[in-house]
Design a protein around this motif. Sequence first.
Motif: not given
Length: 679
Positions: A656, A660, A675
Motif C-alpha cells: 500500500v 502511495a 494511501r
Amino acid sequence: MQELRIEPTPLIGRERELVAIRQMLHREDVRLLTLIGPAGVGKTRLAMQAVQEQHEFFADGVFVILLAQINDSEQVLPALAHTLGIREVADRPMLERLVEGLKERHVLLLLDNFEQVVSAAFYLAELLARCSRLKLLVTSREAFHLRAEHEFAVAPLEIPNPSQLPDLTTLSRNESVALFLERAQAVKADFLLTPANAAVVAQICVRLDGLPLALELAAARIKLLPPRALLARLSQRLQVLTGGARDLPPHQQTLRATLAWSYNLLSAREKRLFRWLSIFDRGCALEAAEAVCTALVSDASGAPVLEGIASLLDKSLLQRASADDEEPRCVMLETVRDYGLECLAACGEMEAVRQAHAYYYLLLAEQAEQELASGVQQDMYLARLKWEHDNLRAAMRYMLEQAEAGRSSEMALRLGGALLPFWMMQGYWSEGRAFLRQALTMREGAAVSAQAKALAAAGKLAFQQGDYDQAEKLAGENLGLFREIGDTRGSALALEILGMVAWNRGNLSSAQALLQEALALYKQTNDKEGMVNSLFALAWLLRSQGEYNRARVLCEESLALSGDLGDTRRVADAQLLMAQMLFDTQAAPTTVRSQVEDVLVLYRQVEDKEGIAACFHLSGQITLLQGETEEARSWFEQSVALHKELGHQAGLAWAVSGLARVALAQSDYVAARNRYEES
C-alpha cells in the motif's frame, strides 16, 4: 418393422456425442457399440436420439429392446425374439431361432439397460459372430469386455464455472443450465434466468455434477422452491431429488433409486469397496485408495483392491481423472459419493473408515514435510498435497472431532506440525492457524514432541500474519518444550521465530543474537535446511541495517546451500534478496529487472504466493524509479491483492505504501496521503 417412439422432451446438448455415435454406427468395423456411463447420465435418452432417422441405413429396420424390467439373463433372448417378431419353436433353442431370423437381415438393435443382465453378453457375441449384417447399440453402466465391443463413454453434461460466469445468453446455452431451464419452465412457465439467480443456477448445476437425471429432478422442484432455497437443500440431495415423471421407469423416478439400482448389481466385495472409497473427498490417488482399503481388513491385499477399483470403473461408479503419465486418480461424482456415504453409515463402517483415512493422510503429510524441506522431490509432493487438500481437510475435521470427544489430540497436533510447509508455500496461513488453535486447546496428554512442533507451526504462522505477540508467546512456550526433550533443531526453529519477532519490533541487536544462536544450533546438527533459513534471515536483517557486503556474503552462502539441496523455493528467496540489494544500491540498474523476472518464474513454479507477492512489490519499486508509474501501480496492486489473500499484514503495508509513492509521483497528493495513512 418397429415404429420408434417419439421422446416427450427435447434432447439438450449432446450434439458432439450424437455425431460421434452415428459415425461409429456407420463404420463397418463397429458391430457392437456400448454406451457406458454412471446412473442418471442420460445414456438411454442419447441412444434413443441416436437411432432416430437410421432406417435409411439399415434396410431391415431399427429395433429397440427395453430391458429395465428384466433381471434374468435367460429372458434376454425371448425379449429380443418378441420385439423382432420371431416365434418360439418347441424343439429349437431360442438362440438358433434368432440366428435364423437375423442371419440375412441388415438391422440395428438398441438394447437398453443391459447392466443387470450382463451375463447375457455371451449371447450378443454369438449373434454377432453368426449374423454378419447385425449391428448392436447397447446402453449399460458397465462394459462387457467382448472382442467385438467398442466402448463409448457418456459423460455428464458440461457445467459452468461459477467463478467466471459469462453473460446470461452464453450461460443459458451451457448444457447443464439449458437442461435445467427447459425442465424448470415445464413446471413453471415464467421461470427465467436473470442476473439475480444466474450464479445460484450455475451452482445448482455444479452441485449436481451435470447429471441430466439429477438436473431434471431438481428443476421439477422450482415449482415450490426458488433457486436459492433449492440450492440450500442440495446438501441433502438424495432426499430432495425425488418425484420424477410417472412415465419413467421406477428406478429413474428418484436419484436414490437410480443409484441403488447400480449398487444392488455389485458383488458383496464390490459394495464394500464402493462404500469405503466414498470416504475420499473429490477423489484420491490410486495409492491412497489401496492403502486405506488394505488397512481396513486383512483380506484386502493390494491386488484385490486394484481389481475392485477396476471393476467399479467399468461399472461407472468411479471415474479416472489424471493424465496418462501420472499416477491415476479415482473420482466419484458427488451425487454418487453421497449415496456411498449413506451406505457407509448404514453399514456401521463410518468410524473405522474415517480413522483409516485420517491416519493415511497424516502419514502422507509427514512424508511430504520431509520432501518439501529437502527440495529433492519438492514439486511432486507439493502437487500431491494440492490434489489431496480436500482429503487433508477431511482428516483435520475428523481429528478435531476425536479430540473434542475426549480422545487424544496427538494426531491433530502431528498433522498441524507436518502441514506447515504446505500452508506456508500455498498461502493457507489462516486455515493453518485456525486448525492449530483448536488442536492446541486440547493438547493435554499428548506427546511433548507433538505439542512442541504444533506450537512452533502456530508461532510461525502467527508471525507471518503480523501477530507478533502471539508468535512470541507460542515460540517461547515451544522453546521450553523443545529444550525439555533435547530437540536441538526444534529449539533452533523457536529461536529463529523469536529473532524475527525482535527484528520486526525494531530490537535489532536482540534479533541478531537470537538468529545467530539459531544458526549455531542448526550447524551443530548439520541441519542444512535450517542453516539456509537462518542465513537468509540474518542477511535480510543486515540488509535492513545497510550492511550490504556482509548481507551479500550470507545470502550467497544461503543460495549455495539451497542449490545443493535442490530447493527451488529457497533458491528463489536468496535470488530475490540479491535482486533487492542490487536495487537498494543501484549497483546494476539495467539488469535487476530481468533478475526479478527470473525469480518470479521460480516462485510460480512452486506456487509460493508470498514470494510472488514480494516479486510484484519489487517490480513496482523498479518501474516506479524508472518513471513508469502506471506499470508500477499495476505491480503494487497485484502485490496488495496477494498480501490481502495471505493475511500478510507487513507485506500489505509495504504494498500500500508503494501505491502511495505512485500517487505522489503523479502529484495526486490526496490519494498519496490516504494511501500512507492506510499503510
